[in-house]
Scaffold this active site. Structure first.
Site, short mmCIF file in Angstrom:
data_model
loop_
_atom_site.label_atom_id
_atom_site.label_comp_id
_atom_site.label_asym_id
_atom_site.label_seq_id
_atom_site.Cartn_x
_atom_site.Cartn_y
_atom_site.Cartn_z
N TYR A 125 8.09 -52.04 71.67
CA TYR A 125 9.31 -51.22 71.64
C TYR A 125 9.49 -50.41 72.91
O TYR A 125 10.41 -49.63 73.04
CB TYR A 125 9.34 -50.30 70.41
CG TYR A 125 8.07 -49.50 70.18
CD1 TYR A 125 7.81 -48.35 70.92
CD2 TYR A 125 7.14 -49.90 69.22
CE1 TYR A 125 6.66 -47.62 70.71
CE2 TYR A 125 5.98 -49.17 69.01
CZ TYR A 125 5.75 -48.04 69.75
OH TYR A 125 4.60 -47.33 69.53
N LYS A 126 8.57 -50.58 73.88
CA LYS A 126 8.71 -49.85 75.15
C LYS A 126 9.46 -50.73 76.14
O LYS A 126 10.64 -50.97 75.95
CB LYS A 126 7.33 -49.41 75.63
CG LYS A 126 6.75 -48.36 74.67
CD LYS A 126 5.32 -47.97 74.92
CE LYS A 126 4.87 -46.97 73.87
NZ LYS A 126 3.43 -46.83 73.79
N PHE A 170 -4.93 -43.80 75.12
CA PHE A 170 -3.97 -43.29 74.16
C PHE A 170 -4.72 -42.68 72.96
O PHE A 170 -5.64 -43.31 72.43
CB PHE A 170 -3.09 -44.45 73.70
CG PHE A 170 -1.84 -44.05 72.99
CD1 PHE A 170 -0.85 -43.33 73.65
CD2 PHE A 170 -1.62 -44.40 71.67
CE1 PHE A 170 0.32 -42.97 73.01
CE2 PHE A 170 -0.45 -44.04 71.01
CZ PHE A 170 0.52 -43.32 71.69
N ARG A 197 7.64 -37.17 82.24
CA ARG A 197 7.48 -38.60 82.55
C ARG A 197 8.85 -39.21 82.79
O ARG A 197 9.77 -39.05 81.99
CB ARG A 197 6.82 -39.36 81.41
CG ARG A 197 5.37 -39.05 81.21
CD ARG A 197 4.71 -40.09 80.30
NE ARG A 197 5.50 -40.36 79.10
CZ ARG A 197 5.16 -41.24 78.17
NH1 ARG A 197 4.05 -41.97 78.34
NH2 ARG A 197 5.88 -41.42 77.11
N ASP A 200 -5.45 -52.39 75.93
CA ASP A 200 -4.21 -51.95 75.30
C ASP A 200 -3.10 -52.07 76.36
O ASP A 200 -3.12 -51.38 77.38
CB ASP A 200 -4.34 -50.50 74.80
CG ASP A 200 -3.14 -50.08 73.95
OD1 ASP A 200 -2.03 -50.60 74.19
OD2 ASP A 200 -3.31 -49.22 73.07
C1 LIG Z 1 2.81 -46.61 72.50
C2 LIG Z 1 1.38 -46.92 72.46
C3 LIG Z 1 0.76 -47.33 71.28
C4 LIG Z 1 1.54 -47.38 70.00
O1 LIG Z 1 0.79 -47.65 68.88
P1 LIG Z 1 1.49 -47.98 67.49
O2 LIG Z 1 0.39 -48.13 66.56
O3 LIG Z 1 2.27 -49.27 67.68
O4 LIG Z 1 2.38 -46.83 67.17
C5 LIG Z 1 -0.58 -47.66 71.31
N1 LIG Z 1 -1.28 -47.59 72.46
C6 LIG Z 1 -0.72 -47.20 73.63
C7 LIG Z 1 -1.51 -47.19 74.89
C8 LIG Z 1 0.63 -46.84 73.66
O5 LIG Z 1 1.19 -46.47 74.80
#
Ligand SMILES: *Cc1c(COP(=O)(O)O)cnc(C)c1O
Length: 427
Positions: A233-234, A129, A387, A208
């Protein structure tokens, strides 16, 4: 070759036999005019959350005010951490819940690099990410200028060879950090094998779990994980900006120091001493006041996951993705779509990416309802990826059938041509 109509019947019979079908009504009150396939970006709101938040706001906050800290709020982070620990296969005292994933990632990377002095390489991959990569760049630039970031390249943009990780690891690798499930392609690493490879070089691994938690079974302790972070939140349906979590294995808790020394990470915050003394276990990774409203909103989502059972959810997600692949191969590939996710479920999370040269305009056409069809919500990741987030708690097989039907019509009849190329801020 089966007729298209055959799949409608197939979807209906899958839905009829689905042991998790009733969970849909925990999220959707009435007949829905929308098919939501974006649960991997922002999960749906459990109906229970709305009821609960009304009481948190009008009772605990409005009436209870400061006394609610003792009556309801002070222990709330631990209570939520204990529920997350069950989902993560960890001990409750190994989980801290609060802040964002990015901030928790920063704390653990910084703490690990300090602990691993003498080693100067950080390893990740280009499927990770972007926020994680930016954080690594920032930490190196601001605090560890002698360190080097090595980014392993995926050969096909979908997967990374485990061998390539093995080759890149060496005695100098302080930290290996990867997304357990990649945000674009949904490629999933074998967590225990990667941990083992890294441990042979005394490399710490930071996972992660943002796209994995709530979508695939996770066993941090059993798989020998050192560190992890993730958002809620996912697939956990915790709501926009819900607090994230971090995990630090017990034997590392004394060795990895939180770089942010705030009062909520102090052993006795309400002594108001002027000297910092870290709390024990995962509480030391707190910094400031917990986000009580969003922590409260997170709880119903966790309860539903625990009740449904992650193995059952995973099983349904597999059946649903097989169903989607079968239809995609037969009806969408001839129209220019290609599958940009691993086909085998053991190498994939719960979302599925499809590529098409006109991906952006197609995704706009999906969202826009026409005639008697429902709006279908996917998300789009540049340059050409649509997606489809399959969330087995509330997505039916019929949702998937309807989605393929729509994709086929949009391209076959060139409906996408009437949409322009402009993009909105959040996609
Ligand atoms: C959604 C997501 C995040 C989100 O990070 P925030 O700091 O909570 O906004 C981080 N890493 C991955 C792999 C994600 O999919």
């Amino acid at each position: 070759m089966q007729e298209f109509q055959f799949f409608k019947k197939k979807a209906l019979s899958f839905d009829k036999l689905d042991p998790l079908a009733s969970f849909r009504s925990r999220f959707i009150a009435e007949k829905e005019e929308m098919i939501y396939l974006d649960g991997n970006s922002l999960g749906r709101m459990p109906l229970e959350t709305e009821i609960k938040m009304k009481s948190v706001i009008s009772q605990q906050w409005a009436k209870g005010l400061i006394s609610s800290w003792n009556d309801h709020w002070f222990d709330l982070p631990q209570k939520i951490a204990a529920k997350l620990a069950k989902i993560l296969g960890a001990h409750p005292d190994e989980i801290f819940v609060g802040d964002s994933t990015s901030i928790n990632f920063y704390k653990l990377v910084f703490g690990t690099l300090k602990m691993q002095s003498g080693k100067n390489t950080i390893l990740t991959d280009n499927l990770n990410f972007p926020s994680d990569i930016y954080l690594l760049q920032g930490i190196i630039s601001q605090s560890f200028p002698e360190h080097r970031l090595q980014i392993i390249q995926s050969k096909d943009g979908i997967t990374v060879e485990q061998e390539d990780i093995a080759h890149a690891l060496n005695e100098k690798t302080a930290l290996l950090t990867l997304s357990h499930v990649a945000f674009k392609s949904a490629f999933m690493y074998n967590m225990s094998e990667i941990n083992e490879l890294a441990h042979q070089k005394n490399t710490v691994v930071l996972w992660d779990l943002s796209h994995a938690v709530g979508s695939v079974p996770i066993r941090l302790n059993a798989d020998g994980a050192d560190l992890a972070v993730g958002c809620t939140y996912k697939y956990l349906n915790g709501g926009p900006g819900a607090p994230a979590f971090l995990y630090v294995r017990r034997d590392l808790q004394e060795k990895i120091v939180n770089p942010i020394w705030g009062w909520f990470g102090h052993r006795k915050p309400f002594d108001f001493s002027l000297d910092y003394l870290p709390a024990t276990q995962s509480s030391q990774f707190a910094a400031g006041t917990p986000h009580i409203l969003s922590l409260s909103a997170l709880e119903p989502g966790l309860d539903i996951i625990l009740e449904a059972g992650i193995n059952n959810l995973r099983e349904k997600s597999r059946l649903q993705s097989d169903f989607l692949f079968e239809m995609t191969k037969q009806f969408l590939e001839p129209l220019g779509f290609s599958i940009a996710s691993p086909i085998e479920a053991e190498h994939r999370g719960s979302h599925i990416s499809l590529r098409h040269d006109e991906g952006w305009r197609i995704s706009k056409a999906m969202i826009d309802p026409y005639q008697d069809t429902k709006s279908i919500i996917p998300d789009f990741r540049p340059p050409d990826v649509i997606r489809l987030g399959i969330a087995p708690l509330y997505n039916s097989f019929t949702d998937i059938y309807e989605c393929v039907k729509r994709l086929r019509e949009i391209v076959k009849h060139e409906y996408y041509l009437s949409y322009d190329q402009t993009k909105s801020i959040v996609t």
